[in-house]
Design a protein around this motif. Structure first.
Motif, PDB file in Angstrom:
ATOM      1  N   GLY A 122       6.402  -8.385  -1.089  1.00  0.00           N
ATOM      2  CA  GLY A 122       7.254  -9.381  -1.727  1.00  0.00           C
ATOM      3  C   GLY A 122       8.287  -9.923  -0.756  1.00  0.00           C
ATOM      4  O   GLY A 122       7.941 -10.518   0.259  1.00  0.00           O
ATOM      5  N   GLU A 123       9.561  -9.692  -1.053  1.00  0.00           N
ATOM      6  CA  GLU A 123      10.626 -10.287  -0.247  1.00  0.00           C
ATOM      7  C   GLU A 123      11.177  -9.369   0.828  1.00  0.00           C
ATOM      8  O   GLU A 123      11.867  -9.835   1.744  1.00  0.00           O
ATOM      9  N   SER A 124      10.904  -8.070   0.747  1.00  0.00           N
ATOM     10  CA  SER A 124      11.482  -7.163   1.747  1.00  0.00           C
ATOM     11  C   SER A 124      10.569  -5.958   1.943  1.00  0.00           C
ATOM     12  O   SER A 124       9.691  -5.671   1.121  1.00  0.00           O
ATOM     13  N   GLY A 125      10.807  -5.256   3.048  1.00  0.00           N
ATOM     14  CA  GLY A 125      10.007  -4.085   3.370  1.00  0.00           C
ATOM     15  C   GLY A 125       9.648  -4.066   4.836  1.00  0.00           C
ATOM     16  O   GLY A 125      10.174  -4.847   5.638  1.00  0.00           O
ATOM     17  N   THR A 126       8.728  -3.166   5.202  1.00  0.00           N
ATOM     18  CA  THR A 126       8.344  -3.013   6.604  1.00  0.00           C
ATOM     19  C   THR A 126       6.826  -2.941   6.719  1.00  0.00           C
ATOM     20  O   THR A 126       6.171  -2.231   5.952  1.00  0.00           O
ATOM     21  N   GLY A 172       5.172  -0.621   0.704  1.00  0.00           N
ATOM     22  CA  GLY A 172       5.262  -1.191  -0.627  1.00  0.00           C
ATOM     23  C   GLY A 172       4.940  -0.190  -1.722  1.00  0.00           C
ATOM     24  O   GLY A 172       4.889   1.021  -1.485  1.00  0.00           O
ATOM     25  N   PRO A 173       4.691  -0.680  -2.931  1.00  0.00           N
ATOM     26  CA  PRO A 173       4.511   0.205  -4.088  1.00  0.00           C
ATOM     27  C   PRO A 173       3.213   0.990  -4.092  1.00  0.00           C
ATOM     28  O   PRO A 173       3.062   1.944  -4.863  1.00  0.00           O
ATOM     29  N   GLY A 174       2.259   0.618  -3.245  1.00  0.00           N
ATOM     30  CA  GLY A 174       0.987   1.329  -3.224  1.00  0.00           C
ATOM     31  C   GLY A 174      -0.052   0.684  -4.113  1.00  0.00           C
ATOM     32  O   GLY A 174       0.239  -0.229  -4.893  1.00  0.00           O
ATOM     33  N   ILE A 175      -1.285   1.169  -3.977  1.00  0.00           N
ATOM     34  CA  ILE A 175      -2.423   0.634  -4.736  1.00  0.00           C
ATOM     35  C   ILE A 175      -2.919   1.718  -5.684  1.00  0.00           C
ATOM     36  O   ILE A 175      -3.175   2.852  -5.257  1.00  0.00           O
ATOM     37  N   PRO A 176      -3.081   1.420  -6.970  1.00  0.00           N
ATOM     38  CA  PRO A 176      -3.585   2.428  -7.910  1.00  0.00           C
ATOM     39  C   PRO A 176      -4.958   2.952  -7.500  1.00  0.00           C
ATOM     40  O   PRO A 176      -5.757   2.231  -6.893  1.00  0.00           O
ATOM     41  N   ASP A 177      -5.240   4.191  -7.854  1.00  0.00           N
ATOM     42  CA  ASP A 177      -6.510   4.821  -7.471  1.00  0.00           C
ATOM     43  C   ASP A 177      -7.714   4.035  -7.983  1.00  0.00           C
ATOM     44  O   ASP A 177      -8.729   3.902  -7.275  1.00  0.00           O
ATOM     45  N   GLU A 178      -7.630   3.500  -9.225  1.00  0.00           N
ATOM     46  CA  GLU A 178      -8.763   2.772  -9.783  1.00  0.00           C
ATOM     47  C   GLU A 178      -9.038   1.480  -9.023  1.00  0.00           C
ATOM     48  O   GLU A 178     -10.173   0.992  -9.010  1.00  0.00           O
ATOM     49  N   VAL A 179      -8.017   0.929  -8.399  1.00  0.00           N
ATOM     50  CA  VAL A 179      -8.205  -0.283  -7.598  1.00  0.00           C
ATOM     51  C   VAL A 179      -8.784   0.079  -6.238  1.00  0.00           C
ATOM     52  O   VAL A 179      -9.670  -0.612  -5.720  1.00  0.00           O
ATOM     53  N   VAL A 180      -8.289   1.161  -5.627  1.00  0.00           N
ATOM     54  CA  VAL A 180      -8.782   1.598  -4.313  1.00  0.00           C
ATOM     55  C   VAL A 180     -10.283   1.806  -4.344  1.00  0.00           C
ATOM     56  O   VAL A 180     -11.002   1.479  -3.386  1.00  0.00           O
ATOM     57  N   GLU A 235      -0.540   5.465  -1.408  1.00  0.00           N
ATOM     58  CA  GLU A 235       0.295   6.214  -2.333  1.00  0.00           C
ATOM     59  C   GLU A 235       1.596   5.432  -2.467  1.00  0.00           C
ATOM     60  O   GLU A 235       1.863   4.538  -1.645  1.00  0.00           O
ATOM     61  N   PRO A 236       2.384   5.694  -3.487  1.00  0.00           N
ATOM     62  CA  PRO A 236       3.653   4.951  -3.615  1.00  0.00           C
ATOM     63  C   PRO A 236       4.491   5.076  -2.343  1.00  0.00           C
ATOM     64  O   PRO A 236       4.742   6.170  -1.835  1.00  0.00           O
ATOM     65  N   GLY A 237       4.869   3.940  -1.782  1.00  0.00           N
ATOM     66  CA  GLY A 237       5.684   3.921  -0.564  1.00  0.00           C
ATOM     67  C   GLY A 237       4.896   3.788   0.720  1.00  0.00           C
ATOM     68  O   GLY A 237       5.484   3.609   1.797  1.00  0.00           O
ATOM     69  N   ARG A 238       3.579   3.851   0.654  1.00  0.00           N
ATOM     70  CA  ARG A 238       2.794   3.661   1.886  1.00  0.00           C
ATOM     71  C   ARG A 238       1.344   3.317   1.546  1.00  0.00           C
ATOM     72  O   ARG A 238       0.665   4.043   0.814  1.00  0.00           O
ATOM     73  N   THR A 239       0.901   2.185   2.094  1.00  0.00           N
ATOM     74  CA  THR A 239      -0.506   1.782   2.057  1.00  0.00           C
ATOM     75  C   THR A 239      -0.932   1.486   3.480  1.00  0.00           C
ATOM     76  O   THR A 239      -0.250   0.739   4.194  1.00  0.00           O
ATOM     77  N   ALA A 240      -2.041   2.080   3.902  1.00  0.00           N
ATOM     78  CA  ALA A 240      -2.488   1.895   5.291  1.00  0.00           C
ATOM     79  C   ALA A 240      -3.979   1.583   5.329  1.00  0.00           C
ATOM     80  O   ALA A 240      -4.792   2.331   4.790  1.00  0.00           O
TER      81      ALA A 240
END
Length: 467
Positions: free
Chosen positions: A378-382, A402-410, A451-456
């Motif tokens: 969105g507007e901020s983050g790294t 960011g907020p992470g991706i839900p398992d069902e979406v992954v 996971e919440p706080g990190r998507t790689a």
């Protein structure tokens, strides 16, 4: 070799039309005659403009050179002139100029041309009036996206990025024409007002002093600039100068003071209004020339980034530095990052060897992954970009906090037509395409961990191209 240049040679070129014989003699004094045989290069692309070429006899052809390939761009037929815009904006020559037939030319060295053009506003005006059409042609070239059919989102952002400097150049060229009208009409006003030769000489010195002060002045703070402008405007109103606010800004920005203004009052007499507008117009013209130079520089940088991004004219398979692709992708996505406070952190292993890949396709992968990361934050983050060697493969990781991706979406994220974006914003092809390019086209692999706080997203590519 042809004979020495004469005033008659110069006067046939429309750039110098309307000049008196004595004025033409000033141009003749600095002109250097040149004879170039058919096929000879008159000026090479990418070099600083040596000056303005007057084509007196013959025909020349323009080429855009890239990676050793020369693409024809058009012809110029005598009598005409070439290179003046590059000289005034102090930009490198962007095309190769080559003699198509035996040519006779006159070269007006860059420094001499700038000096004489300012002394003869009619010449300066003819050059400046060509800037807007040239900028429009550049925009048209940049709008040709034939080789980037799959990059619609990037193209829209790039158009936005190019529009800013192009609009600035167009606006500056229009304002420059107004300033030139003032400069060209002032001499007649001085004559009509009966200004003595000695006073005119002092006024000329005061104009040069104003230009010198402006060149050496650092930017005033907003408050100081406003105070200085108000003080000058009040003094000009006291002197009866009409629409004083129009000229107060450039005079204040140049750091001109009461003492300088009083000298103008003393020597201009009844032509005070004309003298002040003359100085203000010269200051404005110099500032606009700087703005044009910066705008064209920015456009050139963007064009260079696009060429690097798409690997234009370099074939389908190329040997690349992975970091170059990541950086040019960040450049073409710059329009999205500028609207946020997102930080980009780089952790690059510069010792990674170059890889043989399908460069433009691989950049589509980085585009999809980075674009998704920006949307997730969105507007901020790294966003953190990491590269390193992993055995006989290169690893590129693009991570966000960011907020992470839900398992069902992954579980379905690389499936074709699967998307979690709103209707009209996602096709579900981005990550499916990324997987196809990495796995099928390059023999690599791609996975995601979230996971919440990190998507790689991690992309592995073989260091040696598959057979």
């Amino acid at each position: 070799m042809s004979g020495p240049l004469t005033v008659k040679d110069l006067c046939v070129v429309d750039l110098l039309h309307g000049l008196e014989r004595e004025q033409l003699a000033e141009w003749l004094a600095v002109a250097e005659g040149q004879d170039v045989a058919a096929g000879g290069i008159i000026v090479e692309q990418g070099v600083p403009a040596p000056g303005v070429h007057l084509l007196l006899e013959g025909t020349v052809e323009m080429f855009m050179v890239s990676d050793g390939r020369a693409e024809p761009m058009g012809y110029q037929h005598a009598p005409t002139w070439m290179g003046a815009i590059g000289v005034l904006t102090e930009n490198p020559i962007f095309v190769r100029t080559q003699a198509r037939t035996d040519c006779r030319l006159a070269l007006l060295p860059a420094d001499d041309f700038r000096r004489l053009a300012l002394a003869h506003p009619a010449v300066h005006g003819r050059v400046m009036r060509q800037i807007a059409p040239v900028m429009q042609r550049v925009q048209a070239i940049e709008s040709s996206r034939d080789r980037l059919e799959s990059l619609g989102t990037m193209a829209a952002g790039l158009a936005h990025e190019l529009n800013n400097p192009a609009a600035a150049a167009k606006r500056a060229s229009a304002q420059m024409a107004e300033a030139l009208d003032v400069l060209s009409s002032t001499l007649g006003m001085f004559v009509d007002a009966g200004i003595e030769r000695a006073d005119a000489q002092v006024l000329s010195e005061l104009q040069r002093e104003a230009l010198a002060r402006a060149a050496g002045l650092t930017a005033l703070s907003a408050l100081d600039a406003a105070d200085a402008e108000d003080a000058i405007a009040e003094r000009l109103e006291d002197l009866g100068v009409e629409q004083a606010w129009e000229i107060a800004e450039p005079l204040a920005a140049a750091g001109l003071d009461e003492a300088w203004l009083e000298q103008v009052v003393t020597h201009a007499g009844p032509a005070l209004d004309a003298a002040l507008r003359w100085v203000a117009a010269a200051l404005t013209a110099r500032g606009l020339a700087a703005e044009l130079r910066e705008s064209t520089r920015r456009m050139s940088e963007l064009v260079g980034a696009v060429k690097a991004y798409a690997y234009m004219d370099r074939g389908a398979v190329v040997e690349v530095d992975l970091h170059e692709g990541l950086e040019t992708t960040l450049t073409v996505l710059g329009h999205k990052l500028k609207q946020t406070t997102i930080r980009v952190v780089r952790d690059y292993d510069r010792a990674l060897p170059h890889l043989t890949v399908r460069g433009s396709e691989l950049n589509q992968v980085w585009t999809n992954l980075l674009d998704n990361a920006i949307d997730a934050l969105g507007e901020s983050g790294t966003i953190t970009l990491t590269t390193r060697r992993d055995g006989e493969r290169a690893l590129v990781e693009i991570a966000d906090d960011g907020p992470g991706i839900p398992d069902e979406v992954v579980a379905h994220i690389f499936d074709s037509f699967y998307t979690t974006k709103d209707v009209g914003r996602g096709t579900g092809l981005g990550l499916a395409t990324a997987r196809r390019i990495v796995v099928d086209r390059h023999g690599g692999s791609i996975i995601v961990g979230s996971e919440p706080g990190r998507t790689a997203f991690r992309v592995w590519l073989p260091l040696t191209a598959p057979d």
